[in-house]
Scaffold this motif. Sequence first.
Motif, PDB file in Angstrom:
ATOM      1  N   ASP A 136     -10.422   4.135   1.316  1.00 62.37           N
ATOM      2  CA  ASP A 136      -9.964   2.781   1.664  1.00 62.37           C
ATOM      3  C   ASP A 136      -9.391   2.052   0.456  1.00 62.37           C
ATOM      4  O   ASP A 136      -8.388   1.345   0.567  1.00 62.37           O
ATOM      5  CB  ASP A 136     -11.101   1.957   2.258  1.00 62.37           C
ATOM      6  N   LYS A 137     -10.032   2.233  -0.707  1.00 60.68           N
ATOM      7  CA  LYS A 137      -9.548   1.566  -1.919  1.00 60.68           C
ATOM      8  C   LYS A 137      -8.110   1.974  -2.247  1.00 60.68           C
ATOM      9  O   LYS A 137      -7.342   1.180  -2.760  1.00 60.68           O
ATOM     10  CB  LYS A 137     -10.453   1.884  -3.106  1.00 60.68           C
ATOM     11  N   VAL A 138      -7.763   3.214  -1.968  1.00 60.05           N
ATOM     12  CA  VAL A 138      -6.418   3.708  -2.259  1.00 60.05           C
ATOM     13  C   VAL A 138      -5.461   3.444  -1.105  1.00 60.05           C
ATOM     14  O   VAL A 138      -4.380   2.878  -1.277  1.00 60.05           O
ATOM     15  CB  VAL A 138      -6.456   5.218  -2.587  1.00 60.05           C
ATOM     16  N   VAL A 139      -5.863   3.821   0.096  1.00 61.71           N
ATOM     17  CA  VAL A 139      -4.973   3.743   1.255  1.00 61.71           C
ATOM     18  C   VAL A 139      -4.573   2.305   1.582  1.00 61.71           C
ATOM     19  O   VAL A 139      -3.413   2.020   1.877  1.00 61.71           O
ATOM     20  CB  VAL A 139      -5.631   4.413   2.489  1.00 61.71           C
ATOM     21  N   PHE A 140      -5.520   1.378   1.528  1.00 58.44           N
ATOM     22  CA  PHE A 140      -5.241   0.004   1.914  1.00 58.44           C
ATOM     23  C   PHE A 140      -4.973  -0.903   0.710  1.00 58.44           C
ATOM     24  O   PHE A 140      -4.970  -2.114   0.835  1.00 58.44           O
ATOM     25  CB  PHE A 140      -6.387  -0.532   2.787  1.00 58.44           C
ATOM     26  N   ASN A 141      -4.713  -0.299  -0.439  1.00 60.59           N
ATOM     27  CA  ASN A 141      -4.360  -1.052  -1.639  1.00 60.59           C
ATOM     28  C   ASN A 141      -2.853  -1.332  -1.609  1.00 60.59           C
ATOM     29  O   ASN A 141      -2.054  -0.401  -1.502  1.00 60.59           O
ATOM     30  CB  ASN A 141      -4.720  -0.237  -2.883  1.00 60.59           C
ATOM     31  N   PRO A 142      -2.436  -2.601  -1.736  1.00 63.67           N
ATOM     32  CA  PRO A 142      -1.007  -2.925  -1.700  1.00 63.67           C
ATOM     33  C   PRO A 142      -0.208  -2.263  -2.818  1.00 63.67           C
ATOM     34  O   PRO A 142       1.002  -2.090  -2.695  1.00 63.67           O
ATOM     35  CB  PRO A 142      -0.972  -4.453  -1.868  1.00 63.67           C
ATOM     36  N   GLU A 143      -0.872  -1.868  -3.898  1.00 68.73           N
ATOM     37  CA  GLU A 143      -0.154  -1.243  -5.012  1.00 68.73           C
ATOM     38  C   GLU A 143       0.126   0.239  -4.773  1.00 68.73           C
ATOM     39  O   GLU A 143       0.943   0.833  -5.469  1.00 68.73           O
ATOM     40  CB  GLU A 143      -0.943  -1.440  -6.306  1.00 68.73           C
ATOM     41  N   THR A 144      -0.548   0.855  -3.809  1.00 67.64           N
ATOM     42  CA  THR A 144      -0.293   2.255  -3.485  1.00 67.64           C
ATOM     43  C   THR A 144       1.007   2.331  -2.700  1.00 67.64           C
ATOM     44  O   THR A 144       1.141   1.737  -1.639  1.00 67.64           O
ATOM     45  CB  THR A 144      -1.441   2.849  -2.646  1.00 67.64           C
ATOM     46  N   LYS A 145       1.951   3.089  -3.243  1.00 67.09           N
ATOM     47  CA  LYS A 145       3.267   3.193  -2.605  1.00 67.09           C
ATOM     48  C   LYS A 145       3.232   4.235  -1.488  1.00 67.09           C
ATOM     49  O   LYS A 145       2.600   5.285  -1.619  1.00 67.09           O
ATOM     50  CB  LYS A 145       4.313   3.560  -3.638  1.00 67.09           C
ATOM     51  N   ILE A 146       3.952   3.931  -0.424  1.00 65.51           N
ATOM     52  CA  ILE A 146       4.068   4.856   0.710  1.00 65.51           C
ATOM     53  C   ILE A 146       4.798   6.116   0.232  1.00 65.51           C
ATOM     54  O   ILE A 146       5.834   6.039  -0.429  1.00 65.51           O
ATOM     55  CB  ILE A 146       4.847   4.200   1.873  1.00 65.51           C
ATOM     56  N   GLY A 147       4.253   7.289   0.579  1.00 66.98           N
ATOM     57  CA  GLY A 147       4.894   8.558   0.255  1.00 66.98           C
ATOM     58  C   GLY A 147       4.583   9.107  -1.122  1.00 66.98           C
ATOM     59  O   GLY A 147       5.001  10.214  -1.456  1.00 66.98           O
ATOM     60  N   GLN A 148       3.865   8.369  -1.957  1.00 68.18           N
ATOM     61  CA  GLN A 148       3.547   8.815  -3.308  1.00 68.18           C
ATOM     62  C   GLN A 148       2.206   9.546  -3.317  1.00 68.18           C
ATOM     63  O   GLN A 148       1.248   9.112  -2.687  1.00 68.18           O
ATOM     64  CB  GLN A 148       3.482   7.604  -4.238  1.00 68.18           C
ATOM     65  N   VAL A 149       2.135  10.652  -4.055  1.00 69.58           N
ATOM     66  CA  VAL A 149       0.879  11.398  -4.173  1.00 69.58           C
ATOM     67  C   VAL A 149      -0.025  10.657  -5.153  1.00 69.58           C
ATOM     68  O   VAL A 149       0.389  10.314  -6.259  1.00 69.58           O
ATOM     69  CB  VAL A 149       1.124  12.846  -4.662  1.00 69.58           C
ATOM     70  N   VAL A 150      -1.262  10.401  -4.724  1.00 72.54           N
ATOM     71  CA  VAL A 150      -2.241   9.694  -5.543  1.00 72.54           C
ATOM     72  C   VAL A 150      -3.451  10.602  -5.728  1.00 72.54           C
ATOM     73  O   VAL A 150      -3.902  11.239  -4.787  1.00 72.54           O
ATOM     74  CB  VAL A 150      -2.681   8.371  -4.850  1.00 72.54           C
TER      75      VAL A 150
END
Length: 160
Positions: A122-136
């Motif tokens: 949740d911290k990564v997926v729903f974080n506004p700074e996580t860009k769509i399509g980018q591998v984290v």
Amino acid sequence: MTSLSYFAIVVAVVAMVASLSDAFAPASSSPTRTAPLSMGIFDSFTKAFSNEEYGAPPDAIKATARHILVPSVEEANKVLEEIGKGETSFASLAGQYSTCPSKSRGGSLGSFQPGTMVKEFDKVVFNPETKIGQVVGPIETQFGYHLLVVDKRSGGSDWY
């Protein structure tokens, strides 16, 4: 009472019933308009509990993501290197390396709401700074180490 008196009473009752049935019969074929029944104070209660002044409720916050689950940081970094080369798709690498059953679907976790997955997700997926399509990642959870890609977010207005 004579039978003539009984007959007169029966005729009177039948006439009265016939006149009452006319009162409840549908109106003539001429179009008529009726106004909605107003009940004063009760109309306020109805309005208070209706949703006419507001739009439909917003869609639930959801995200769609894929991941690759591996047992160690070293293996996660190895998979990250392969992703960086760009020679193999994320889905094929998920099928090859992931220990999660989602590997048969290219690592797809489908759509989910906050609180469905572990809190690290949740911290990564729903974080506004996580860009769509980018591998984290790698992201450590109780299951191992994940490489995560957020494919889509929806609902919840423009918070992301």
